[in-house]
Scaffold this motif. Structure first.
Motif, PDB file in Angstrom:
ATOM      1  N   LEU A  19      22.687  22.638  17.039  1.00  0.00           N
ATOM      2  CA  LEU A  19      22.093  22.128  15.803  1.00  0.00           C
ATOM      3  C   LEU A  19      20.576  22.315  15.824  1.00  0.00           C
ATOM      4  O   LEU A  19      19.986  22.772  14.835  1.00  0.00           O
ATOM      5  N   ILE A  20      19.972  21.987  16.963  1.00  0.00           N
ATOM      6  CA  ILE A  20      18.527  22.176  17.066  1.00  0.00           C
ATOM      7  C   ILE A  20      18.176  23.645  16.877  1.00  0.00           C
ATOM      8  O   ILE A  20      17.215  23.996  16.181  1.00  0.00           O
ATOM      9  N   ALA A  21      18.985  24.511  17.490  1.00  0.00           N
ATOM     10  CA  ALA A  21      18.712  25.943  17.374  1.00  0.00           C
ATOM     11  C   ALA A  21      18.835  26.383  15.916  1.00  0.00           C
ATOM     12  O   ALA A  21      18.029  27.181  15.424  1.00  0.00           O
ATOM     13  N   ILE A  22      19.840  25.846  15.222  1.00  0.00           N
ATOM     14  CA  ILE A  22      19.997  26.192  13.805  1.00  0.00           C
ATOM     15  C   ILE A  22      18.768  25.752  13.026  1.00  0.00           C
ATOM     16  O   ILE A  22      18.219  26.502  12.208  1.00  0.00           O
ATOM     17  N   LEU A  23      18.326  24.525  13.316  1.00  0.00           N
ATOM     18  CA  LEU A  23      17.143  24.018  12.616  1.00  0.00           C
ATOM     19  C   LEU A  23      15.936  24.894  12.906  1.00  0.00           C
ATOM     20  O   LEU A  23      15.130  25.185  12.029  1.00  0.00           O
ATOM     21  N   TYR A  81      15.347   7.210  15.087  1.00  0.00           N
ATOM     22  CA  TYR A  81      15.575   8.469  14.373  1.00  0.00           C
ATOM     23  C   TYR A  81      14.705   8.527  13.127  1.00  0.00           C
ATOM     24  O   TYR A  81      14.148   9.560  12.774  1.00  0.00           O
ATOM     25  N   MET A  82      14.613   7.380  12.441  1.00  0.00           N
ATOM     26  CA  MET A  82      13.882   7.415  11.176  1.00  0.00           C
ATOM     27  C   MET A  82      12.381   7.563  11.409  1.00  0.00           C
ATOM     28  O   MET A  82      11.699   8.202  10.606  1.00  0.00           O
ATOM     29  N   ILE A  83      11.885   6.982  12.512  1.00  0.00           N
ATOM     30  CA  ILE A  83      10.443   7.110  12.762  1.00  0.00           C
ATOM     31  C   ILE A  83      10.084   8.581  13.003  1.00  0.00           C
ATOM     32  O   ILE A  83       8.960   9.001  12.701  1.00  0.00           O
ATOM     33  N   ILE A  84      11.044   9.364  13.481  1.00  0.00           N
ATOM     34  CA  ILE A  84      10.789  10.802  13.614  1.00  0.00           C
ATOM     35  C   ILE A  84      10.264  11.350  12.294  1.00  0.00           C
ATOM     36  O   ILE A  84       9.313  12.123  12.249  1.00  0.00           O
ATOM     37  N   TYR A 128      18.189  16.275   8.268  1.00  0.00           N
ATOM     38  CA  TYR A 128      16.866  16.315   7.644  1.00  0.00           C
ATOM     39  C   TYR A 128      15.792  15.844   8.604  1.00  0.00           C
ATOM     40  O   TYR A 128      14.715  16.437   8.691  1.00  0.00           O
ATOM     41  N   LEU A 129      16.088  14.762   9.310  1.00  0.00           N
ATOM     42  CA  LEU A 129      15.056  14.208  10.194  1.00  0.00           C
ATOM     43  C   LEU A 129      14.746  15.181  11.323  1.00  0.00           C
ATOM     44  O   LEU A 129      13.581  15.433  11.647  1.00  0.00           O
ATOM     45  N   PHE A 130      15.796  15.752  11.915  1.00  0.00           N
ATOM     46  CA  PHE A 130      15.548  16.694  13.007  1.00  0.00           C
ATOM     47  C   PHE A 130      14.859  17.951  12.473  1.00  0.00           C
ATOM     48  O   PHE A 130      14.001  18.532  13.135  1.00  0.00           O
ATOM     49  N   ALA A 131      15.254  18.349  11.257  1.00  0.00           N
ATOM     50  CA  ALA A 131      14.595  19.518  10.673  1.00  0.00           C
ATOM     51  C   ALA A 131      13.105  19.248  10.509  1.00  0.00           C
ATOM     52  O   ALA A 131      12.267  20.110  10.799  1.00  0.00           O
ATOM     53  N   SER A 132      12.768  18.029  10.083  1.00  0.00           N
ATOM     54  CA  SER A 132      11.350  17.726   9.899  1.00  0.00           C
ATOM     55  C   SER A 132      10.645  17.719  11.244  1.00  0.00           C
ATOM     56  O   SER A 132       9.490  18.135  11.353  1.00  0.00           O
ATOM     57  N   ALA A 133      11.349  17.254  12.294  1.00  0.00           N
ATOM     58  CA  ALA A 133      10.723  17.255  13.613  1.00  0.00           C
ATOM     59  C   ALA A 133      10.448  18.679  14.067  1.00  0.00           C
ATOM     60  O   ALA A 133       9.358  18.997  14.561  1.00  0.00           O
ATOM     61  N   ALA A 162      13.213  16.243  18.615  1.00  0.00           N
ATOM     62  CA  ALA A 162      14.535  16.549  18.069  1.00  0.00           C
ATOM     63  C   ALA A 162      15.543  16.716  19.197  1.00  0.00           C
ATOM     64  O   ALA A 162      16.679  16.238  19.115  1.00  0.00           O
ATOM     65  N   ILE A 163      15.119  17.371  20.285  1.00  0.00           N
ATOM     66  CA  ILE A 163      16.046  17.559  21.398  1.00  0.00           C
ATOM     67  C   ILE A 163      16.402  16.206  22.013  1.00  0.00           C
ATOM     68  O   ILE A 163      17.569  15.907  22.274  1.00  0.00           O
ATOM     69  N   LEU A 164      15.382  15.367  22.174  1.00  0.00           N
ATOM     70  CA  LEU A 164      15.660  14.027  22.686  1.00  0.00           C
ATOM     71  C   LEU A 164      16.613  13.301  21.739  1.00  0.00           C
ATOM     72  O   LEU A 164      17.520  12.586  22.174  1.00  0.00           O
ATOM     73  N   GLY A 165      16.387  13.515  20.458  1.00  0.00           N
ATOM     74  CA  GLY A 165      17.251  12.875  19.466  1.00  0.00           C
ATOM     75  C   GLY A 165      18.703  13.273  19.635  1.00  0.00           C
ATOM     76  O   GLY A 165      19.586  12.417  19.627  1.00  0.00           O
ATOM     77  N   VAL A 166      18.948  14.555  19.825  1.00  0.00           N
ATOM     78  CA  VAL A 166      20.363  14.948  19.940  1.00  0.00           C
ATOM     79  C   VAL A 166      20.945  14.482  21.261  1.00  0.00           C
ATOM     80  O   VAL A 166      22.114  14.103  21.332  1.00  0.00           O
ATOM     81  N   ILE A 167      20.119  14.463  22.299  1.00  0.00           N
ATOM     82  CA  ILE A 167      20.670  14.013  23.588  1.00  0.00           C
ATOM     83  C   ILE A 167      21.049  12.539  23.506  1.00  0.00           C
ATOM     84  O   ILE A 167      22.130  12.131  23.948  1.00  0.00           O
ATOM     85  N   THR A 168      20.184  11.740  22.878  1.00  0.00           N
ATOM     86  CA  THR A 168      20.534  10.331  22.768  1.00  0.00           C
ATOM     87  C   THR A 168      21.710  10.137  21.814  1.00  0.00           C
ATOM     88  O   THR A 168      22.510   9.224  22.004  1.00  0.00           O
ATOM     89  N   SER A 169      21.817  11.003  20.807  1.00  0.00           N
ATOM     90  CA  SER A 169      22.999  10.913  19.936  1.00  0.00           C
ATOM     91  C   SER A 169      24.266  11.084  20.746  1.00  0.00           C
ATOM     92  O   SER A 169      25.295  10.483  20.465  1.00  0.00           O
ATOM     93  N   LEU A 170      24.149  11.917  21.749  1.00  0.00           N
ATOM     94  CA  LEU A 170      25.318  12.161  22.573  1.00  0.00           C
ATOM     95  C   LEU A 170      25.732  10.882  23.295  1.00  0.00           C
ATOM     96  O   LEU A 170      26.909  10.543  23.364  1.00  0.00           O
ATOM     97  N   PHE A 171      24.725  10.157  23.808  1.00  0.00           N
ATOM     98  CA  PHE A 171      25.028   8.852  24.416  1.00  0.00           C
ATOM     99  C   PHE A 171      25.730   7.955  23.405  1.00  0.00           C
ATOM    100  O   PHE A 171      26.710   7.288  23.710  1.00  0.00           O
ATOM    101  N   SER A 172      25.166   7.960  22.190  1.00  0.00           N
ATOM    102  CA  SER A 172      25.695   7.026  21.201  1.00  0.00           C
ATOM    103  C   SER A 172      27.136   7.380  20.873  1.00  0.00           C
ATOM    104  O   SER A 172      27.934   6.502  20.587  1.00  0.00           O
ATOM    105  N   THR A 173      27.449   8.681  20.932  1.00  0.00           N
ATOM    106  CA  THR A 173      28.831   9.081  20.657  1.00  0.00           C
ATOM    107  C   THR A 173      29.794   8.254  21.482  1.00  0.00           C
ATOM    108  O   THR A 173      30.812   7.797  20.994  1.00  0.00           O
ATOM    109  N   TYR A 174      29.418   8.033  22.736  1.00  0.00           N
ATOM    110  CA  TYR A 174      30.341   7.354  23.633  1.00  0.00           C
ATOM    111  C   TYR A 174      30.663   5.952  23.135  1.00  0.00           C
ATOM    112  O   TYR A 174      31.809   5.556  23.050  1.00  0.00           O
ATOM    113  N   TYR A 175      29.611   5.192  22.775  1.00  0.00           N
ATOM    114  CA  TYR A 175      29.965   3.808  22.418  1.00  0.00           C
ATOM    115  C   TYR A 175      30.511   3.669  21.011  1.00  0.00           C
ATOM    116  O   TYR A 175      31.267   2.754  20.730  1.00  0.00           O
ATOM    117  N   TYR A 176      30.137   4.596  20.119  1.00  0.00           N
ATOM    118  CA  TYR A 176      30.791   4.523  18.813  1.00  0.00           C
ATOM    119  C   TYR A 176      32.270   4.892  18.949  1.00  0.00           C
ATOM    120  O   TYR A 176      33.127   4.298  18.309  1.00  0.00           O
TER     121      TYR A 176
END
Lengths: 513, 478, 171, 87
Positions: free
Chosen positions: A177-181, B312-315, B397-402, B411-425
């Motif tokens: 996703l990051i790469a796409i962005l 995420y939003m502060i990004i 959108y947020l990662f795109a803006s980052a 943005a990379i940190l964002g996706v990595i932490t999203s991965l953590f969140s995947t587990y508990y959701y």
């Protein structure tokens, strides 16, 4: 028939809508609707197939509607030679998987059928999208139904397997996703450029990305696809998911889902980042060769038939990746056809394993023996599929593996015939473990009394298997029916790669409006 | 100087309308028998009337751009957020009514306070002056303090109110001091004029400290690390319907004003503030998702997830781009729908004394209440950021803006932490679908709340598949 | 040093000292009394800054209303001496002190560089600004909106305070 | 003085004293606002002081009400003894 792709893509959704209005007690009606919808989808995809112009390398049946205008994201679908066969494979395997699980799934049928149809939408969407955003949406959305199919209807360790499957795939795709962005952003930095995820526009400009960044982009994409393929050493989710998934789940997983990874490599990694691809060719080729041999060796020591088939997938998909990175016409052609072959033969193997599991509730090889006497039809079909998987001449597996080996022997990009030589040993290994397994299961004395009373395949089950067998033989005997539909497109990819290698490729420096 | 004109009154009609109805509601509460139901009715009518006014002011050329000596912005941005806050309020009282009736705590005051808090949000969403921002925050917060302690005979509720209050007032102190310093260096509190002053005071450290202190105030209100300590306890202790309102409306209002306020310094591309914001975002994402992993209580888990989502939003703010601001606005819509839905479900299932909010209780929900479980699963997927749900578009959108503002590491940190969140959701889904129920007592679902939750579910799918519905609106306002 | 400056420094020192004393007192009542002293000094400081109206309002609101409320609650709850500060001289406390002192030094340091150093002279309009007339006029024109909206703040506070402090739940 | 207030909040364990410290912080703000206002010759600061006072009064009412409600339930105002208050 202007919108045939949209009809094909979303026709399973119609089935889901119908299901919403049906009481969950009416089980057979639900099954008929599921099977009926998926067959309709198959028929629609046949229209696409027969309307497809194989000589044309452009995207065909293109449809484009603006979706999110601010970021130039559109609903943009089309087919070319790389995807056409995979689309038909998907629509072909889904009804088979649904019909095959006619009796084995008894619990929550309505949800099951809905998830299968949803999965079909996701898979078709992945193969049809020519917008990276749209592609990513389908790529991720498809996780949800698969996750539920493994998690609800799977075996004992299903929760572990489902979560592992989900998180592995997410891990890769988030970096993609990051790469796409970043690609979209890169398009906006060009003179007169703007943010876009339109694949055709990106094809034109992406090769101009500086090498240092191209490498990272390539890695992000490749990681995501390599997990899906799965390439050694990222394959560890696969045996768990396969073994725990219900039969239909395994069929779809092996038949279609794994192809999404190899398809992604071919569709995105090579054309978007040719220079980085050259740099990583030795690494990926090595990994795929390791995968071929490793998968085969591990398969050899398995005691569970399903696990054995799962590891054989690792080995077979290694061939596909090797074919793709040989970047020769034969190799890529072979890879494309081998994707189909693997879908058919491994799908068939999982179906057969599922059938025997329904009868005996075990998949341990040691629990069987001498089945050929009790179940002659089953054994015959199993042997045919086994031969196809091994790659016996006259059956489909041979065509694909032969082309791949041929391609990788001659490949300038691989630069050495060692890869092909080692990969060839994989063929031998696969013959060893498959035949050994067959010998232990079907021949010899009947060692377990329970096996004496096993019933042979029902008509229903034979009806499921026959179409697959038909195609296995067809591709084996007369492959050019299928090869020709992908020939032009693969040739174009290969030519482009060769141009890039010799420096003749001039990426556009201005984005096309 | 004219005090005000008729067009200004028209322009602020959403706020006035809601004020009017909150007074009516209060009177109804005092005068009528069976008052709680009447107050509920009045509140619903008032909110809808105010929504209509907001829509009227959205694109009305005859109205002025600002009102009351530049205290408030009119139309566009303000109306967009007004509608959002009002819908949140509407949904949250629809969830609250059956919940409070079940808990036997159904009083009219609840709705009056919700309405007043919403007035505060409306002020915040349209404020263009640090004074009105401060007052908006205070009106909202004071109502929240009370609402958090609404179960006045319950320990947990009072404790959470005290904690929220003390830390909230503490943060107010910082916010005010920041306002004072900025006023001191620029001589004005009006954002429109501060922008023009900004180049002159760019190198004044006192000015920068002022922004820093304001940032602390906002970070507290949006629950960003390291000012997040109140969140889990308050979310857990407050009545669930209040948590639903607080976590969505409170956050949305704070962000609406956060965006406006910080568009001033960010428009100068102040590297120092970008860095501070980026670190805040990174910290929130890491801490929120990390602690979310170990939770067993659904309310607490959602509290940590709320911290992460603030990150995420502060990004978007750190990026300083309109793209990021649009992303935040969209994310807020998605987040509000998702969280209202999720808390609505929790409130429906909650037992006496806040029991039944642990994961264990949700085991087998997929069989016991398939519709409810499907909705909760959708909300979890949306929070994870999986298409086709609205949460994904927001994250995109947020990662795109980052990426566009060269904060790719974020943005990379964002996706990595999203991965953590995947587990508990996913764990919630694992419990609901893959485990067998331990308790098979019949669950009765109150219709009003259930319909509301269904609407939330429809919303996240609709906006996930057709995000342009919102983005087209936003084109004109950012 | 002029008389005015003398008054200013005297009040400033008393203000700071009383603030510190408030912190150090173990008994909340004493703390509250020191706070009141602090407030009176602040009122005086406002006068030296020509903000007469604010000074009066400040004394009335803070010392007259808020602190009486505090004392009332302290008495109502019958609070005794706080546990000695030394008992919980933990790591957190050292951190807290370090944080506060750090903040203080930082502010001092920054004040040294700030443009606020230009503010050595009171503005000539300041005298007129503190009057009731001027404040009334501006409050109902330029600051009309915030003025009106604070009524809702107070309303929320009234409802909330009544609701929270009510003893029984009336069904 | 602002720092004293901050210190008070961080160090003291009595909810009421913490609250008084917060009031102290607000007053520090007021003082600087009035000072700025008088040096700048601009009335905004003085206006803001009024609003801060209103807010302080409202917060005082709410805060003390919360403390009373809590005291009824738990018979304590020490934040250490309030178990969910682990900050």
């Amino acid at each position: 028939m202007n919108n045939i792709l949209t009809y094909t893509l979303f026709s399973p959704l119609v089935g889901i809508l119908l299901l919403l209005f049906i009481n969950k007690e009416k089980q057979s009606l639900i099954k008929y609707i599921g099977a009926g919808t998926s067959i309709v989808t198959f028929v629609l995809s046949l229209f696409v197939y027969f309307g497809f112009d194989a000589a044309n390398t452009q995207m065909q049946f293109v449809e484009q509607y603006p979706w999110i205008t601010g970021l130039d994201i559109s609903y943009f679908v089309g087919v070319d030679g790389l995807s056409i066969l995979l689309i038909v494979l998907t629509t072909f395997l889904t009804p088979i998987a649904l019909i095959a699980s006619w009796d084995s799934i008894k619990d929550r049928i309505k949800e099951y059928v809905s998830f299968m149809l949803l999965l079909e939408v996701g898979m078709l969407g992945v193969f049809l999208s020519i917008d990276l955003f749209l592609f990513y949406v389908f790529w991720e959305a498809m996780l949800i139904p698969m996750y539920f199919i493994i998690g609800i209807w799977g075996g004992k360790e299903r929760i572990y397997a489902a979560v592992k499957f989900f998180i592995y795939t997410m891990a890769g795709s988030l970096l993609m996703l990051i790469a796409i962005l970043w690609l979209g952003y890169y398009a906006s930095t060009l003179p007169g450029g703007y943010f876009t995820t339109n694949l055709l526009k990106l094809y034109a400009i992406a090769p101009s990305i500086p090498m240092g960044i191209q490498v990272w982009m390539f890695l992000a994409f490749t990681l995501s696809f390599a997990i899906k393929v799965p390439l050694f050493p990222l394959h560890t989710w696969l045996p768990d998911a396969h073994v725990q998934a219900p039969t239909a789940g395994s069929v779809i997983l092996a038949g279609v889902l794994l192809k999404m990874g190899t398809y992604g490599l071919l569709r995105f990694c090579l054309p978007l980042f040719p220079l980085a691809s050259f740099q990583f060719t030795p690494l990926l080729a090595t990994l795929s060769v390791i995968g071929i041999v490793y998968g085969a060796l591990v398969a050899m020591v398995q005691t569970d038939v399903k696990k054995l088939v799962a590891y054989s997938s690792v080995s077979h998909l290694g061939f596909v990746v090797l074919g793709i990175f040989s970047m020769t016409e034969e190799g890529v052609q072979g890879a494309v056809i081998q994707m189909i072959n693997h879908g058919l033969s491994t799908g068939a193997l999982f179906l057969l394993v599922g059938m025997i599991y329904d009868r005996r509730h075990t998949r341990e090889i040691s629990q069987f023996g001498g089945l050929a006497k009790v179940m002659p039809v089953f054994s015959t079909l199993f042997m045919i599929v086994t031969f196809s998987s091994i790659g016996l001449p006259g059956l489909n597996g041979f065509v694909g593996e032969f082309l791949i080996l041929l391609g990788s022997f001659n490949s300038l990009f691989l630069g050495s015939y060692v890869y092909a030589a080692i990969a060839a040993t994989g063929v031998i290994f696969s013959a060893v473990y498959m035949l050994w397994m067959c010998q232990r299961v079907f021949f010899g004395k009947i060692t377990h009394e329970e096996n004496r009373s096993l019933l042979d395949l029902t008509k229903h089950e034979i009806a499921v298997m026959l179409p697959i067998i038909l195609f296995i033989v067809w591709i084996g005997v007369y492959p050019s029916t299928f090869l020709k539909s992908s020939a032009a497109s693969t040739k174009q990819v290969v030519t482009q790669m060769q141009n890039a290698k010799s420096g003749n490729l001039t990426p556009a420096s201005v984005i096309v409006k | 100087m004219d005090s005000f004109s008729t067009s200004e009154l028209l322009a602020t009609s959403p706020i006035l309308m809601l004020s009017l109805f909150s007074l009516i509601a209060m009177l109804a509460n005092a005068l009528l028998k069976n008052s709680a139901k009447a107050v509920f009715g009045v509140s619903v009518v008032g909110i809808i009337a105010s929504v209509i006014c907001s829509i009227y002011t959205f694109d009305e050329p005859s109205l002025p751009q600002t009102a009351f000596s530049d205290m408030l912005l009119i139309g566009g941005y303000a109306s967009f957020f007004s509608v959002l806050f009002l819908m949140i309020a509407l949904f949250s009282i629809c969830i609250a009514k059956p919940y409070l009736e079940k808990e036997q705590y159904h009083f009219g005051e609840y709705y009056v306070l919700i309405l007043i808090a919403t007035i505060g949000m409306l002020v915040l969403g349209s404020a263009a002056d640090l004074i009105s921002i401060f007052l908006g925050i205070e009106i909202m917060s004071v109502s929240f303090y009370v609402l958090a302690g609404y179960y006045r005979s319950k320990n947990s509720s009072s404790e959470s109110a005290l904690k929220y209050f003390l830390l909230g007032a503490f943060a107010t102190g910082f916010l005010l001091y920041g306002i004072a310093l900025i006023y001191g260096t620029t001589g004005t509190t009006n954002l429109l004029r501060i922008v023009t002053m900004y180049p002159q005071v760019f190198f004044d450290p006192l000015h920068l400290i002022g922004w820093g202190l304001i940032l602390i105030g906002f970070a507290f209100k949006v629950a960003a690390v390291p000012f997040h300590m109140w969140v889990p306890d308050v979310y857990e202790g407050a009545p669930t319907s209040v948590t639903a309102f607080m976590s969505t409306g409170g956050k949305a209002a704070a962000f609406a004003s956060f965006i406006i306020t910080f568009s001033v310094p960010m428009s100068m591309h102040d590297e120092r503030l970008t860095m501070v914001l980026a670190v805040l975002a990174a910290g929130s994402m890491i801490i929120g998702n990390w602690f979310g992993l170990s939770q067993t209580n659904l309310k607490r888990m959602l509290a940590y997830s709320s911290i992460a989502h603030a990150g995420y939003m502060i990004i978007g703010i750190a990026s300083g781009l309109p793209l990021g601001q649009q992303g935040i606005a969209f994310y807020l819509v998605a987040y509000a729908l998702t969280n209202l839905g999720a808390f609505g479900i929790i409130s429906m299932l909650e037992g006496e004394n806040g029991s039944n909010v642990n994961y264990e209780y949700y085991a087998g929900l997929g069989k016991r209440k398939p519709g409810l479980a499907a909705l909760l699963a959708m909300f979890m997927f949306s929070l994870t950021g999986i298409p086709p749900f609205a949460g994904f578009i927001g994250k995109y959108y947020l990662f795109a803006s980052a990426v566009q503002s060269k904060l790719t590491w974020l943005a990379i940190l964002g996706v990595i932490t999203s991965l953590f969140s995947t587990y508990y959701y996913l764990r919630v889904i694992v419990f609901m679908y893959f485990r067998e129920a331990m308790d098979n007592t019949e669950i009765v679902l109150p219709r009003l709340a259930f319909v509301t939750v269904i609407l939330c579910g429809i919303g996240i799918v609709l906006f996930g598949v057709f995000p342009s519905l919102i983005f087209d609106l936003m084109k004109s306002i950012f | 040093m002029t008389f005015e400056q003398g008054v200013f420094y005297f009040l400033a020192i008393v203000t700071v000292v009383s603030a510190v004393m408030m912190l150090l007192q173990r008994n909340p009542v004493n703390s509250a009394l020191y706070l009141i002293l602090n407030f009176f000094c602040l009122g005086g400081l406002y006068l030296t800054l020509n903000a007469q109206f604010i000074a009066m309002v400040h004394i009335m609101v803070y010392a007259g209303a808020i602190m009486v409320l505090f004392l009332f609650v302290i008495m109502l709850l019958n609070l005794g001496d706080d546990k000695s500060l030394r008992q919980h001289l933990g790591l957190r406390m050292y951190l807290g002190i370090a944080f506060s002192v750090g903040l203080f030094l930082e502010l001092l340091y920054i004040l040294g560089f700030s443009s606020a150093n230009n503010y050595t002279q009171q503005s000539p309009t300041a005298v007129e600004m503190g009057t009731v007339e001027y404040i009334g006029k501006i409050l109902f024109t330029k600051f009309l909106f915030p003025f009106e909206i604070t009524s809702f703040l107070l309303l929320a506070a009234i409802i909330g305070a009544v609701m929270l402090a009510k003893k029984k739940i009336i069904q | 003085m602002f720092c004293c207030g901050v210190l008070g909040v961080v160090v003291r364990r009595n909810a009421i004293v913490i609250f008084m410290s917060i009031e102290l912080m607000l007053n520090a703000v007021n003082l600087s606002l009035v000072a700025f206002s008088s040096f700048l010759g601009d009335s905004t600061g003085q206006m803001l002081v009024f609003f801060v006072m209103v807010v302080a009064a409202a917060e005082a009412a709410i805060g003390l009400a919360i403390i009373i409600a809590l005291f009824r339930n738990k018979q304590t105002v020490y934040v250490d003894e309030i178990n969910i208050l682990k900050w």
